[in-house]
Design an enzyme around this catalytic site. Structure first.
Site, PDB file in Angstrom:
ATOM      1  N   GLY A 185      -4.049  -3.326  -5.096  1.00 52.36           N
ATOM      2  CA  GLY A 185      -5.327  -3.187  -4.414  1.00 52.36           C
ATOM      3  C   GLY A 185      -5.607  -1.744  -4.066  1.00 52.36           C
ATOM      4  O   GLY A 185      -6.255  -1.458  -3.061  1.00 52.36           O
ATOM      5  N   GLY A 186      -5.082  -0.840  -4.909  1.00 51.15           N
ATOM      6  CA  GLY A 186      -5.187   0.573  -4.585  1.00 51.15           C
ATOM      7  C   GLY A 186      -4.514   0.840  -3.247  1.00 51.15           C
ATOM      8  O   GLY A 186      -3.511   0.211  -2.887  1.00 51.15           O
ATOM      9  N   SER A 244      -0.047  -1.752  -9.817  1.00 48.57           N
ATOM     10  CA  SER A 244      -1.326  -1.082  -9.608  1.00 48.57           C
ATOM     11  C   SER A 244      -1.205  -0.123  -8.424  1.00 48.57           C
ATOM     12  O   SER A 244      -0.366   0.775  -8.442  1.00 48.57           O
ATOM     13  CB  SER A 244      -2.430  -2.126  -9.407  1.00 48.57           C
TER      14      SER A 244
END
Length: 519
Positions: free
Chosen positions: A149-150, A234
């Site tokens: 989610g960054g 991510s």
């Protein structure tokens, strides 16, 4: 390279989200979108487990299928916004650890709004533990999961990250960490008050506090404090690179795994001090708060603060012309700040890799398709016959694969990151590329946590991750010997139904697709 404008509806539909609900068949990359809209944070079944004693008091979790589970365990306390968290206040009696704790307030990402704030709190410093044994001297490898989610959104509480099956099959201790995100984790107020000297990176400071708690307490849960691996996908992978770049995390973990956690502006590089300072100025202007009234930020409503943050990010992106990752134009995301202290440099330096990561073995890789389900790789101006030939050479078994579905957005920065890491001549770096099935962004997550219905892929990925955590060398029974990556050798493990070690297999293909990219 021309990028397509993506509508919110198309973005969510392709990721498998319709009306805020994840639908069957959605790609693996929906993990962070799920957690922003309708995260499944209901713990699985379990009976009352044993009471254990940690530094702050007694905990009682649950047990299911031989695995002890302790959820929502506090590792620090954030008394105020934008300030590093302090120690947990010891408690009297037995603290029930049978349900998830609060997660960070959720921020905007990729231009979309912040979403639902239910269950969120600035004081979100809690972690979840799954283990096969307690106080048994097992000294099991400890795998610490950092969610994606960054640096803006997501939660460790998502059921996709439940560590029970991984802990049981691998005889390891699995820990997932909630920590501050977005404006709460990375708003740089250091120019305004000494109180906020660490505000630009308090989200990362939270993770460090969690690692310190693990060092102090994990033996109670059958884990080895001298064998801790941080892994993430991510944005979670970028957090691993952040930890490998700060001297404040040295000695708190011993290996790193980065899953699709690198782009040019997040992971290769983090936010500059200049842009960070300007972002804070723009935010204060949006809220009409004068510098001498900086303390008003402590009481601004979360929704109002997030709305102002979204506008400030956009204004700063335009001013500094920060390229958007998925569309034309400019875009800025929340992330750590290269302030010269917490982060002396970005992970990838001009000629090397961050000094703090020199002795940390790294397993790093990405997925063949990643975001190409809606952001296709441009083949404009590329000779069709030449492209067809190099594509067939790179992936001879992928007869249906077209070049526009070969990821370059993440694959190229991954190559840059591991090449520079190899240049250090320190601990080795090992490279992988997932080519099995629809290998979209996040597709590997259910295999690692053993949640997919493809048992062979569960066995392959969980074995690799566990064996790397155990020994520093990735391996599985079905794999050839995995050689470290070097610039000269380019050894990369293609992970599929039949996996193979290849050497610079896609170099010619990437040269045609991105002729100007240098790493």
């Amino acid at each position: 390279m021309k990028k397509k404008k993506i509508s919110r509806r198309k973005f969510l539909t392709i990721l498998g989200v319709t009306g805020g609900v994840l639908v069957a068949g959605g790609v693996g990359g929906a993990a962070y979108i799920r957690s922003r809209f309708t995260p499944d944070t209901t713990p699985g079944p379990g009976e009352d487990g044993e009471i254990v004693t940690v530094a702050e008091g007694q905990l009682q979790g649950t047990i299911n299928d031989g695995i002890y589970r302790y959820l929502g365990v506090p590792y620090a306390e954030a008394a105020e916004r934008f300030v590093t968290a302090g120690p947990v206040t010891p408690w009297e009696g037995v603290l029930k650890a049978d349900s998830y704790g609060p997660m960070s307030p959720q921020g905007s990402m990729l231009g979309f709004g912040a979403g639902n704030q239910d269950g969120t709190d600035n004081n979100c410093q809690n972690l979840n533990i799954w283990t096969p044994g307690l106080n048994d001297g097992g000294l099991r490898p400890v795998l610490v999961w950092l969610h994606g989610g960054g640096f803006s959104t997501g939660t460790a509480n998502d059921s996709s990250y439940d560590g029970e099956a991984l802990a049981k099959n691998g005889d390891v201790v699995v820990v997932s960490v909630n920590h501050r995100l977005n404006v709460f984790g990375y708003l740089d107020l250091s120019a305004y008050d000494e109180k906020y000297k660490d505000s630009a990176n308090v989200g990362m400071w939270d993770i460090i506090a969690a690692l310190e708690w693990i060092q102090q307490n994990i033996e109670v849960f059958g884990g080895d404090p001298d064998n801790v691996t941080v892994f993430g996908q991510s944005g979670g992978g970028a957090k691993v690179l952040g930890l490998m770049s700060t001297p404040y995390a040295v000695g708190l973990f011993h290996k790193g795994i980065v899953e699709s956690g690198v782009t040019e502006t997040v992971g290769v590089n983090f936010t500059s001090q200049e842009a960070s300072t300007r972002l804070a100025e723009n935010l204060l202007a949006e809220l009409n708060i004068a510098p001498e009234n900086i303390e008003q930020l402590q009481i601004v409503a979360v929704d109002k603060l997030q709305s102002a943050a979204t506008k400030a990010l956009d204004a700063t992106a335009q001013e500094f012309q920060i390229p958007a990752p998925l569309t034309d134009g400019y875009q800025m995301e929340w992330e750590p700040v290269v302030d010269g202290d917490f982060l002396p440099t970005s992970p990838v330096t001009e000629t090397n890799f961050a000094d703090a990561g020199q002795d940390i073995p790294l397993l790093i890789g990405s997925n063949l398709n990643e975001w190409t389900g809606f952001y296709r790789t441009s083949t404009d101006g590329v000779d069709t016959d030449a492209l067809s030939a190099v594509l067939k050479t790179a992936y001879p078994d992928k007869t249906d694969l077209t070049a526009d579905h070969v990821d370059t957005l993440i694959r190229l920065p991954i190559l840059k990151t591991m090449s520079h890491k190899a240049d250090q001549n320190g601990a080795p770096v090992y490279a992988y590329l997932l080519t099995y099935g629809s290998s979209n962004h996040g597709a590997e997550i259910p295999y690692i946590f053993r949640h997919s219905d493809v048992s062979a892929m569960n066995d392959l990925f969980s074995s690799i991750w566990v064996n790397f955590a155990r020994s520093g060398v990735p391996s599985a029974d079905s794999l050839p010997t995995w050689e470290p990556y070097t610039r000269e050798g380019g050894a990369t493990m293609l992970l599929d139904t039949t996996s193979q070690l290849v050497y610079h297999h896609d170099a010619a293909l990437l040269k045609l697709l991105a002729p100007d990219y240098e790493y």
